[in-house]
Design a protein around this motif. Structure first.
Motif, PDB file in Angstrom:
ATOM      1  N   GLU A 250      12.606 -32.231  25.214  1.00  0.00           N
ATOM      2  CA  GLU A 250      12.614 -32.769  23.849  1.00  0.00           C
ATOM      3  C   GLU A 250      12.736 -34.291  23.840  1.00  0.00           C
ATOM      4  OE1 GLU A 250      12.330 -32.939  19.832  1.00  0.00           O
ATOM      5  OE2 GLU A 250      12.138 -31.105  21.021  1.00  0.00           O
ATOM      6  N   TRP A 251      13.619 -34.847  24.681  1.00  0.00           N
ATOM      7  CA  TRP A 251      13.937 -36.269  24.581  1.00  0.00           C
ATOM      8  C   TRP A 251      13.556 -37.078  25.824  1.00  0.00           C
ATOM      9  CZ3 TRP A 251      18.514 -33.199  22.921  1.00  0.00           C
ATOM     10  CH2 TRP A 251      18.527 -33.010  21.544  1.00  0.00           C
TER      11      TRP A 251
ATOM     12  N   ARG B 273      22.529 -38.108  25.086  1.00  0.00           N
ATOM     13  CA  ARG B 273      22.886 -36.978  24.221  1.00  0.00           C
ATOM     14  C   ARG B 273      23.987 -36.109  24.816  1.00  0.00           C
ATOM     15  NH1 ARG B 273      19.459 -36.369  19.410  1.00  0.00           N
ATOM     16  NH2 ARG B 273      17.788 -37.871  19.713  1.00  0.00           N
TER      17      ARG B 273
END
Length: 600
Positions: A94-95, A102
């Motif tokens: 996702e990132w 995170r």
């Protein structure tokens, strides 16, 4: 070859193993199963349209994985397991390389992206979990410990003059791994390896900012953070315990954990463990670092917390345990280098071995001294004002620098350790973040705090990790939660010492869960055995090596070792010749191992 490298990590991961191999990337893993015993197996892969897109090998724990899982599920990610491992893998998808910012936890991991054919190495903010890499002409080798890398013939176990300086300097330079050509991923760091080469970056570093809160708010915030941190770090699918020394740090963690478990309806689930030596309390002699033995305070706290269901266990050792050749060889193998601190390493290893028979996860009070300013040299004007690392200016310095004492004169001149320490000190000061206009004691104590949180703490975290994982025990470090570290780092020094004592903020934050005896106790570091029989055994072993007339490595002056042995043994002193003899014996054992070469 991958199997051989992976096998070196069997001690860190006794529960399972796995490998994944492709034409351009090979990943191995040994697992210590903590969360989702069945589902968290590694290397873990992500697939899309039947093809593998990413492969993860991961060590540690992410304590906010449940929140991240919910967020990722809302973004369309499907999960096959309950493990935090899969959350880390999906967070990467996702990132990308920003995923580190995170995560809340202790971790080191490597992700091989099969699409871009890039390797990503990421380490937690405080460097609780180790991670090393070794560039080669056609790529990179990586592993949790140097031994994993050195199992590959493409890497050489060579320590040159610069490596010896780092080994003996006790300055813990970021990224320096001592072995020539090898590097350590910096805490809070990211390393990318691709066809264009190697790129290094950082996703976290300490920042200086004005502290917005008054004293009462600060104490309350520290307590709120500690409550949340401890609760998060109680998550485990295997037996969990706490390490207890009877000091403020470990007692606070143990008490907060006991209260949290009771509130959750899990009273009686927490065991505590402490280390002691046969006859230590009865014959204790105060020294420059320790005013009191631990055992009476440990037992006071255990009795105080007994109504919460805490069960305490003493692990009692003696000189024979600490001088066991097998144990000392295991400690050296766990360390990879002769950077240990003598009996302090050996007793910690034996403590963790004993704990592992009953628990798989332990909470520790490690790093509170660095965060809250607990060491005695924080409060010694001479050490604070010294133009060097404070721990090298105080009473503890001889233990940290003892091996220098037996180096050959020409080697000592070539290494010039004072100049190396001075250079490293200047580099460390250049990294300190500052608030405009901050001067005097406040500015100096910010420097000293930063030196400890980026240098000194690394020595102790590495020791803790190596000694615990060598027996398959995971030790968690609540005081290293980055939220707490950031908050307390920026609290004024006057606030950190508001009651005229060390660690004032922690004492105030934990006051309601601890007895007065613990709250009033002065800082006392990890215990050192005082039995004269231990030094006698050290002397006998060292004399045997000297009599043989040769020590591997070629840098030790045997005449200097003889001079040490000729000093009379003083039963009341533990830091006279002992540290030098311990360092000499460990260095000789390490330099005599197959494949190790000292190139000076």
């Amino acid at each position: 070859m991958l199997a051989a490298m992976t096998a070196t990590m069997a001690c860190r991961g006794p529960d399972d193993e796995g490998m994944w191999i492709s034409p351009h990337g090979a990943v191995g893993h040994r697992r210590l199963a903590i969360i989702d015993i069945e589902g968290g197996r590694q290397p873990m892969t992500a697939e899309e349209d039947g093809a593998t897109t990413a492969v993860l090998t991961y060590s540690g724990e992410v304590y906010n994985y449940r929140e991240l899982r919910e967020e990722l599920a809302a973004r369309g990610h499907a999960f096959r397991t309950r493990s935090d491992t899969e959350v880390v893998l999906r967070a990467y998808l996702e990132w990308g390389s920003d995923l580190g910012s995170r995560l809340n936890g202790m971790y080191a991991f490597g992700i091989w992206d099969t699409v871009s054919e890039e390797l990503l190495l990421v380490r937690d903010r405080m460097g609780i979990k180790p991670l090393y890499y070794y560039p080669t002409p056609c790529g990179v080798l990586f592993g949790s410990e140097p031994k994993a890398i050195l199992a590959n013939p493409a890497a050489e176990a060579v320590v040159d003059a610069e490596g010896l300086r780092e080994l003996m300097g006790f300055v813990k330079t970021p990224e320096c791994a001592v072995y020539r050509g090898m590097y350590e991923v910096r805490p809070g760091g990211v390393v990318r390896v691709g066809r264009d080469g190697i790129a290094r970056d950082r996703y976290w570093r300490l920042e200086a900012r004005e502290h917005p809160d008054d004293l009462d708010t600060t104490v309350r915030t520290v307590r709120e953070l500690l409550d949340d941190i401890v609760r998060r770090q109680l998550i485990s699918d295997v037996p969990l315990c706490s390490l207890l020394s009877g000091g403020l740090d470990s007692s606070s963690v143990t008490a907060l954990a006991a209260h949290a478990l009771r509130e959750e309806g899990n009273g009686g689930a927490l065991r505590s463990f402490s280390v002691d030596f046969a006859g230590y309390t009865e014959h204790f002699s105060p020294d420059d670092m320790r005013d009191t033995p631990d055992a009476p305070f440990v037992h006071d706290l255990a009795a105080y917390l007994a109504p919460l269901g805490v069960e305490h266990h003493d692990i009692v050792l003696d000189s024979a345990d600490l001088m066991s050749p097998a144990v000392r060889a295991a400690v050296l193998r766990a360390r990879d280098l002769p950077i240990g601190i003598g009996d302090l390493d050996t007793s910690l290893y034996l403590l963790f071995q004993a704990i592992r028979r009953q628990s798989t996860v332990a909470l520790s009070g490690e790093s509170a001294d660095e965060v809250f300013g607990g060491y005695r040299w924080f409060h010694d004007p001479e050490s604070v004002g010294a133009d060097t690392f404070p721990w090298l200016a105080g009473a503890a310095a001889p233990r940290f620098t003892a091996l220098e004492e037996v180096l050959r004169d020409d080697v000592r001149a070539e290494l010039d350790l004072p100049a190396y320490r001075a250079r490293c000190y200047r580099q460390a000061l250049d990294e300190v973040p500052r608030i405009p206009g901050e001067t005097g004691l406040e500015a100096r104590m910010r420097e000293i705090s930063h030196l400890h949180l980026t240098r000194f703490v690394q020595v102790l975290l590495d020791r803790k990790d190596r000694m615990s994982m060598a027996g398959g025990l995971e030790v968690r470090v609540p005081f290293c939660d980055h939220r707490l570290v950031e908050y307390v780092f920026n609290a004024p020094w006057a606030m950190k010492t508001f009651d005229g004592r060390e660690k004032s903020l922690l004492r105030a934050a934990a006051r309601d869960v601890l007895p007065a005896a613990i709250l009033d106790r002065r800082k006392s570091p990890y215990p050192a055995i005082q039995d004269p029989g231990y030094e006698k055994a050290l002397r006998e072993e060292a004399a045997g090596l000297v009599d043989r007339g040769h020590v591997p490595g070629g840098v030790i002056d045997l005449a200097k070792v003889r001079a040490l042995l000729n000093r009379p043994q003083d039963p009341s002193v533990t830091d006279d010749v002992r540290p030098a003899l311990e360092g000499f014996l460990q260095f000789a054992m390490w330099a005599g191992r197959d494949g190790v070469r000292v190139a000076v």
